[in-house]
Scaffold this active site. Structure first.
Site, mmCIF file in Angstrom:
data_model
loop_
_atom_site.group_PDB
_atom_site.id
_atom_site.type_symbol
_atom_site.label_atom_id
_atom_site.label_comp_id
_atom_site.label_asym_id
_atom_site.label_seq_id
_atom_site.Cartn_x
_atom_site.Cartn_y
_atom_site.Cartn_z
ATOM 1 N N HIS A 1 0.832 -1.207 0.000
ATOM 2 C CA HIS A 1 0.000 0.000 0.000
ATOM 3 C C HIS A 1 0.864 1.254 0.000
ATOM 4 C CE1 HIS A 1 1.078 -0.471 4.215
ATOM 5 N NE2 HIS A 1 0.745 0.803 4.413
ATOM 6 N N ASP B 1 0.551 4.884 2.049
ATOM 7 C CA ASP B 1 -0.194 5.265 3.256
ATOM 8 C C ASP B 1 -1.377 6.190 2.957
ATOM 9 O OD1 ASP B 1 1.257 3.770 5.089
ATOM 10 O OD2 ASP B 1 2.814 5.298 5.231
ATOM 11 N N HIS C 1 4.809 0.134 0.228
ATOM 12 C CA HIS C 1 5.524 -0.695 1.186
ATOM 13 C C HIS C 1 4.618 -1.789 1.729
ATOM 14 C CE1 HIS C 1 3.628 2.550 3.443
ATOM 15 N NE2 HIS C 1 3.628 1.763 4.505
ATOM 16 N N ARG D 1 5.019 6.119 14.179
ATOM 17 C CA ARG D 1 5.115 6.707 12.836
ATOM 18 C C ARG D 1 4.641 8.153 12.871
ATOM 19 N NH1 ARG D 1 1.484 4.329 8.177
ATOM 20 N NH2 ARG D 1 0.403 6.326 8.211
#
Ligand code: SIN
Length: 291
Positions: free
Chosen positions: A118, A120, A267, A282
């Site tokens: 995907h 993000d 990723h 994150r």
């Protein structure tokens, strides 16, 4: 298309011969994607180092730093150097820090965040430009993250396929991804989740290069063509972009940081370490509407 065709001049032609760096070291993981950066303490960067980190990200799509010791505030501050911070529409965050998303899996988990390929939060109207993941605890083996260059995936398409995709748009939806996803972590569902229409091929605002911009996680259908055709084309594009030739794989150690550009890279986090624990935060940087 055969693998030998993909490893030919069309792939080589998109790599850039970078100028030397003066304040950081940049060790490429592969010719197309990924570089480990040395000589940089992310808590104390000079302006020149910051400029070179910007450049290293643009040239390598994802960059990695080892042995970083950041407070939550320093992690956030590093992210702010690249733009306003993004608030995740669903995921849990650290108490008092809505911009500090929790990435965690342990013996009680049935899944890990980001297990499928995907980009993000591509379901946002203005999806994040970049994500900065700081892993503090990780298993001795496993829990790697894979990254794939969407420039390379686009570049390796046939000219006929590039012409076919030109001008097409696709729906990206968060509903099927996020609803119920964080219930185990005690996060209640929202009444609705973001949904947006983006070009299937986008142009990176900094590099001017074209990148494929559909992903297995969020993209639900290509508009303006029959549903079965959309399904067939998306299936082909997903298989194509997952070619290992376009990828690098990062092996985490405690206190490593990965900073990826969601506009040109996808990723996938490997969930192969149960019942071990992996934990980090994150920080995500806001982006622009894809064009
Ligand atoms: C994510 O941000 O998608 C998770 C990546 C990872 O945990 O490696």
């Amino acid at each position: 298309m055969s693998l030998s065709a993909l490893s030919g001049p069309r792939i080589r032609s998109i790599t850039e011969a970078g100028l030397p760096y003066e304040t950081i070291t940049v060790e490429k993981l592969t010719p197309l994607i990924g570089a480990e950066i040395g000589g940089a303490d992310l808590a104390r960067l000079s302006n020149r180092q910051m400029d070179e980190i910007h450049r290293a990200l643009a040239e390598n799509l994802v960059i990695f730093f080892r042995d970083q010791h950041l407070t939550q505030e320093q992690h956030l501050e590093f992210g702010r150097q690249f733009g306003e911070l993004h608030l995740h529409p669903a995921a849990p965050h650290e108490p008092g820090h809505p911009e500090l998303m929790i990435i965690k899996a342990d013996e009680n988990s049935v899944r890990a965040n980001g297990e499928g390929w995907h980009s993000d939060v591509s379901c946002d109207e203005e999806p994040p430009m970049g994500s900065i993941l700081y892993i503090k605890e990780c298993p001795p083996h496993g829990g790697d993250t894979l990254f794939a260059s969407m420039y390379a995936a686009y570049d390796a398409l046939s000219d006929r396929m590039k012409a076919y995709l030109e001008g097409l748009t696709a729906i990206h939806s968060g509903e099927h991804v996020y609803r119920g996803m964080f219930a185990k972590e005690g996060v209640a569902d929202k009444p609705s989740y973001p949904k947006a229409v983006h070009p299937v091929v986008r142009t990176h605002p900094m590099t001017g290069k074209k990148a494929l911009y559909v992903n297995r996680g969020f993209t639900t259908r290509i508009l303006g063509i029959p549903v079965d055709e959309s399904e067939g084309i998306l299936r082909y594009l997903y298989e194509h972009m997952e070619n290992p030739l376009f990828q690098c794989r990062f092996r985490w150690q405690p206190n490593s940081v990965a900073f990826w550009d969601n506009r040109c890279a996808q990723h996938r986090a490997m969930w192969d370490y149960w019942p071990q624990r992996r934990y980090g935060n994150r920080v995500t940087v806001k982006g622009e509407r894809p064009v």
